[in-house]
Motif scaffolding. Structure first.
Motif, PDB file in Angstrom:
ATOM      1  N   MET A 397     -79.207  34.206 -73.844  1.00 59.51           N
ATOM      2  CA  MET A 397     -80.207  35.383 -73.513  1.00 59.51           C
ATOM      3  C   MET A 397     -79.662  36.667 -72.580  1.00 59.51           C
ATOM      4  N   PHE A 398     -78.680  36.023 -71.680  1.00 62.83           N
ATOM      5  CA  PHE A 398     -77.962  37.068 -70.884  1.00 62.83           C
ATOM      6  C   PHE A 398     -77.309  37.930 -71.881  1.00 62.83           C
ATOM      7  N   HIS A 399     -76.516  37.373 -72.612  1.00 65.35           N
ATOM      8  CA  HIS A 399     -75.522  38.338 -73.575  1.00 65.35           C
ATOM      9  C   HIS A 399     -76.481  39.141 -74.488  1.00 65.35           C
ATOM     10  N   LEU A 400     -77.625  38.510 -75.089  1.00 67.45           N
ATOM     11  CA  LEU A 400     -78.428  39.511 -75.943  1.00 67.45           C
ATOM     12  C   LEU A 400     -79.231  40.660 -75.086  1.00 67.45           C
ATOM     13  N   ASN A 401     -79.370  40.316 -73.955  1.00 64.88           N
ATOM     14  CA  ASN A 401     -80.168  41.379 -72.908  1.00 64.88           C
ATOM     15  C   ASN A 401     -79.048  42.291 -72.657  1.00 64.88           C
ATOM     16  N   ARG A 402     -77.753  41.999 -72.524  1.00 66.50           N
ATOM     17  CA  ARG A 402     -76.725  42.971 -72.139  1.00 66.50           C
ATOM     18  C   ARG A 402     -76.395  44.033 -73.411  1.00 66.50           C
ATOM     19  N   PHE A 403     -76.510  43.376 -74.396  1.00 67.03           N
ATOM     20  CA  PHE A 403     -76.330  44.036 -75.587  1.00 67.03           C
ATOM     21  C   PHE A 403     -77.032  44.900 -76.109  1.00 67.03           C
ATOM     22  N   LEU A 404     -78.442  44.444 -75.918  1.00 64.36           N
ATOM     23  CA  LEU A 404     -79.691  45.572 -76.072  1.00 64.36           C
ATOM     24  C   LEU A 404     -79.585  46.637 -75.276  1.00 64.36           C
ATOM     25  N   TYR A 405     -79.320  46.493 -73.849  1.00 65.47           N
ATOM     26  CA  TYR A 405     -79.510  47.408 -73.031  1.00 65.47           C
ATOM     27  C   TYR A 405     -78.214  48.505 -73.117  1.00 65.47           C
ATOM     28  N   GLU A 406     -77.028  48.123 -73.580  1.00 69.18           N
ATOM     29  CA  GLU A 406     -75.757  48.941 -73.645  1.00 69.18           C
ATOM     30  C   GLU A 406     -76.545  49.791 -74.867  1.00 69.18           C
ATOM     31  N   ARG A 407     -77.009  49.422 -75.782  1.00 71.29           N
ATOM     32  CA  ARG A 407     -77.260  50.364 -77.002  1.00 71.29           C
ATOM     33  C   ARG A 407     -78.374  51.095 -77.024  1.00 71.29           C
ATOM     34  N   THR A 408     -79.357  50.611 -76.069  1.00 73.89           N
ATOM     35  CA  THR A 408     -80.774  51.541 -75.956  1.00 73.89           C
ATOM     36  C   THR A 408     -80.744  52.001 -74.732  1.00 73.89           C
ATOM     37  N   GLY A 409     -80.139  52.007 -73.723  1.00 70.34           N
ATOM     38  CA  GLY A 409     -80.317  52.576 -72.245  1.00 70.34           C
ATOM     39  C   GLY A 409     -81.557  52.041 -71.829  1.00 70.34           C
ATOM     40  N   GLY A 410     -82.360  50.896 -72.169  1.00 64.39           N
ATOM     41  CA  GLY A 410     -83.568  50.688 -71.453  1.00 64.39           C
ATOM     42  C   GLY A 410     -84.836  51.218 -72.301  1.00 64.39           C
ATOM     43  N   GLU A 411     -84.491  52.096 -73.246  1.00 67.67           N
ATOM     44  CA  GLU A 411     -85.327  53.004 -73.867  1.00 67.67           C
ATOM     45  C   GLU A 411     -86.195  52.012 -74.964  1.00 67.67           C
ATOM     46  N   ARG A 412     -85.433  51.120 -75.455  1.00 66.18           N
ATOM     47  CA  ARG A 412     -86.160  50.120 -76.413  1.00 66.18           C
ATOM     48  C   ARG A 412     -85.813  48.683 -75.621  1.00 66.18           C
ATOM     49  N   TYR A 413     -86.983  48.114 -75.949  1.00 62.06           N
ATOM     50  CA  TYR A 413     -86.983  46.550 -75.029  1.00 62.06           C
ATOM     51  C   TYR A 413     -87.755  45.598 -75.976  1.00 62.06           C
ATOM     52  N   VAL A 414     -87.540  44.524 -75.814  1.00 61.86           N
ATOM     53  CA  VAL A 414     -87.920  43.506 -76.570  1.00 61.86           C
ATOM     54  C   VAL A 414     -88.830  42.185 -75.785  1.00 61.86           C
ATOM     55  N   THR A 415     -90.108  42.001 -76.036  1.00 63.73           N
ATOM     56  CA  THR A 415     -90.812  40.846 -75.427  1.00 63.73           C
ATOM     57  C   THR A 415     -90.146  39.654 -76.309  1.00 63.73           C
ATOM     58  N   LEU A 416     -89.957  38.559 -75.834  1.00 63.69           N
ATOM     59  CA  LEU A 416     -89.509  37.352 -76.631  1.00 63.69           C
ATOM     60  C   LEU A 416     -89.981  36.068 -76.058  1.00 63.69           C
ATOM     61  N   PHE A 417     -90.236  35.097 -77.295  1.00 65.17           N
ATOM     62  CA  PHE A 417     -90.283  33.564 -76.665  1.00 65.17           C
ATOM     63  C   PHE A 417     -89.290  32.886 -77.843  1.00 65.17           C
ATOM     64  N   TYR A 418     -88.577  32.425 -77.238  1.00 64.11           N
ATOM     65  CA  TYR A 418     -87.649  31.334 -77.995  1.00 64.11           C
ATOM     66  C   TYR A 418     -87.719  29.988 -77.501  1.00 64.11           C
ATOM     67  N   SER A 419     -87.713  28.843 -78.562  1.00 68.13           N
ATOM     68  CA  SER A 419     -87.692  27.612 -78.054  1.00 68.13           C
ATOM     69  C   SER A 419     -87.052  26.987 -79.147  1.00 68.13           C
ATOM     70  N   THR A 420     -86.629  25.512 -78.642  1.00 65.21           N
ATOM     71  CA  THR A 420     -85.677  24.677 -79.824  1.00 65.21           C
ATOM     72  C   THR A 420     -86.821  23.132 -79.324  1.00 65.21           C
ATOM     73  N   VAL A 421     -87.126  22.538 -80.613  1.00 64.70           N
ATOM     74  CA  VAL A 421     -87.762  21.355 -80.429  1.00 64.70           C
ATOM     75  C   VAL A 421     -86.927  20.085 -81.095  1.00 64.70           C
ATOM     76  N   SER A 422     -86.537  19.080 -80.207  1.00 64.15           N
ATOM     77  CA  SER A 422     -85.838  18.086 -80.775  1.00 64.15           C
ATOM     78  C   SER A 422     -86.935  16.867 -81.264  1.00 64.15           C
ATOM     79  N   ALA A 423     -86.212  15.910 -81.910  1.00 63.52           N
ATOM     80  CA  ALA A 423     -86.917  14.871 -82.467  1.00 63.52           C
ATOM     81  C   ALA A 423     -87.589  13.824 -81.617  1.00 63.52           C
ATOM     82  N   ASP A 424     -87.006  14.030 -80.452  1.00 62.62           N
ATOM     83  CA  ASP A 424     -87.813  13.143 -79.361  1.00 62.62           C
ATOM     84  C   ASP A 424     -88.700  13.730 -78.604  1.00 62.62           C
TER      85      ASP A 424
END
Length: 545
Positions: A397-424
């Motif tokens: 998430m840190f690298h993805l945020n930095r990547f987007l900011y460097e290319r859009t300068g904060g003019e484009r942003y993304v709200t996001l929910f990310y999850s992983t579900v394990s068998a337990d």
């Protein structure tokens, strides 16, 4: 090569007759406006035939036309022409020529004595008939504009005509004709700045003679080129649907002009008598209409190309959605995405990343349309490769945020929910400015997963700490974008978070497929088919060990 002594008597499909001198060879014949003799018939080839002069004789050659060249009824590839030969172009109702060596080149058609005014107006009427035929049958804008210039020459008796269009503060030659055929644009020999100045200052027919001192002041041509010309200029006006300005091209403000129809003559003054002014008004209007229709057609083609490209983008984006989701086993899911435009800015994906672990992500890119869709596709590429980078969720998430900011300068942003579900039943999740997600417990209770950070790409150094929870058999995760809660009906009321909560509770004990279908059905029933301003994405994940 110069050749003299030959004339073509031209019989047009409308029945008009004219005499065209063969003043230069090769003498080109065809549908293109640049030909010496233009055949305004869509069946004629662009370069149909040519007349050449070799070894003291004229001959006609077929230039690879579709329907052929006929001399005295016989189809030929090349044939020497004799006085009185009849030439056709494959159709009895098309143009016909009679080749003549007995007339002086450039001689005017004979007018019987006593014909008077009617005889003088006959060439003008024939020219207007030819223009009408060109408007009905020609598939080329250039052909029709050439017909307009030729008709203007017939009406005024001028020797040369040029149709010029505005390009900012410049005038650009679009069509150049003489009585005997096409001219190179360089033959104008009049400073374009003089025409532009006249066009800007005068609101009616511009009939003038260039003064020697005015011509010399331009410094572009010699006085001899300019001071002997009788000139007529007619402004071409913008055509506005339903406007009275369409009724005449002679009275318009300078800012309403798109170009000028320029004609000149060295031999005699231009003839604006016998209805000439009214005919020129008509010609200017026809030229303006043709140009406007061409512009509208180009815009239509551009829209069609854009629609085709958007359709391709839409199909590509649809293909990025998961094709099949598991309906049996310990991990089950149902999901959908509906863009508000041809392409959307939502990203929803559910995929298996390990044998005992699945990942689910739902994101909403700020804005809509192609730009948002491209950024959503970029997100997918990054999440598809994320499992192979060996980065923790926090690092990703840190690298993805930095990547987007460097290319859009904060003019484009993304709200996001990310999850992983394990068998337990372990769920690791992070929310970057996304609306609250639901956890459905035991078919009757709801928990909310709130955002722990700002949207991705908004600030350069944002950090995101993953959270954990444990699912029990039968528990569900409900994911969505705010396009669902922001759905409106015809009264502009919002579906809202409360209606979504009530719908989820009412169907909490059902399967993930049934709960997902109930959510979408509730939104559809509320909106009653009203167009939506935002993309709608929703997913339900069910844990069934």
């Amino acid at each position: 090569m110069e050749a003299a002594g030959a004339v073509l008597v031209v019989f047009s499909p409308s029945g008009a007759q004219s005499r065209v001198p063969v003043e230069r060879v090769p003498f080109r014949i065809g549908r293109l406006a640049e030909n010496d003799l233009v055949l305004r018939d869509s069946r004629a080839s662009r370069e149909h035939a040519q007349i050449v002069f070799e070894n003291g004789a004229y001959a006609i050659e077929d230039l690879g036309s579709t329907y052929g060249v006929f001399v005295n009824g016989e189809r030929v590839k090349r044939k020497k022409l004799r006085d009185g030969d009849r030439v056709g172009f494959g159709f009895a109702d098309s143009y016909r020529l009679t080749f003549s060596l007995s007339a002086r080149p450039g001689a005017a058609p004979e007018v019987k004595e006593g014909a008077g005014l009617a005889g003088a107006n006959l060439p003008k009427l024939r020219a207007m008939l030819e223009l009408a035929r060109a408007l009905q049958t020609s598939l080329s804008t250039e052909d029709v504009l050439s017909a307009v210039v030729e008709a203007a020459l017939a009406v005024t008796g001028c020797e040369r005509g040029f149709l010029l269009l505005r390009r900012g503060e410049e005038l650009e030659i679009r069509t150049a004709r003489s009585r005997s055929g096409a001219l190179p644009p360089s033959d104008l020999r009049v400073p374009a700045r003089l025409l532009l100045r006249a066009l800007n200052q005068r609101r009616e027919f511009l009939s003038m003679n260039f003064e020697p001192e005015e011509a010399a002041a331009g410094g572009e041509r010699t006085i001899a080129d300019l001071d002997l010309r009788s000139v007529v200029c007619v402004p071409l006006v913008k055509i506005r649907a339903g406007s009275a300005a369409q009724q005449t091209g002679a009275f318009s403000a300078a800012e309403d002009t798109v170009g000028v129809l320029y004609m000149d003559s060295r031999v005699k003054p231009a003839d604006l008598s016998s209805g000439g002014r009214e005919l020129l008004t008509t010609l200017a209007l026809e030229a303006s209409t043709v140009l406007e229709n061409a512009r509208l057609l180009e815009e239509q083609w551009a829209r069609q190309r854009m629609e085709q490209e958007l359709d391709i983008a839409r199909r590509i984006q649809e293909s990025l959605m998961p094709r099949a989701l598991p309906e049996t086993g310990w991990f089950r899911a149902a999901a959908s995405n509906t863009p508000s435009l041809e392409v959307g800015g939502d990203y929803l994906d559910i995929r298996q990343i390990e044998e005992t672990r699945w990942a689910a992500v739902v994101a909403d890119v700020s804005g809509k349309g192609v730009g948002a869709a491209l950024l959503a596709s970029l997100l997918q590429g990054m999440f598809v490769t994320a499992p192979f980078t060996q980065l923790s969720m926090e690092q990703m998430m840190f690298h993805l945020n930095r990547f987007l900011y460097e290319r859009t300068g904060g003019e484009r942003y993304v709200t996001l929910f990310y999850s992983t579900v394990s068998a337990d039943g372990t769920v690791e999740w992070v929310s970057a400015g996304h609306p609250p997600m639901f956890v459905v417990r035991g078919g009757s209770k709801l928990e909310f997963l709130m955002a722990e950070g700002v949207p991705l790409g908004m600030l350069p150094d944002s950090t995101y700490s993953p959270q954990r929870l444990c699912l029990q058999p039968g528990d569900k995760l409900v994911l969505y974008t705010d396009g669902l809660t922001d759905a409106r009906n015809g009264l502009r009321a919002y579906f809202g978070f409360q209606r979504l909560r009530e719908t989820v509770l009412a169907h909490a004990g059902e399967s993930c497929q049934a709960l997902h279908a109930a959510m979408r059905a509730a939104v559809d029933a509320f909106s009653e088919g009203a167009a939506q301003n935002d993309d709608i994405s929703a997913a339900v994940i069910e844990y069934r060990p």
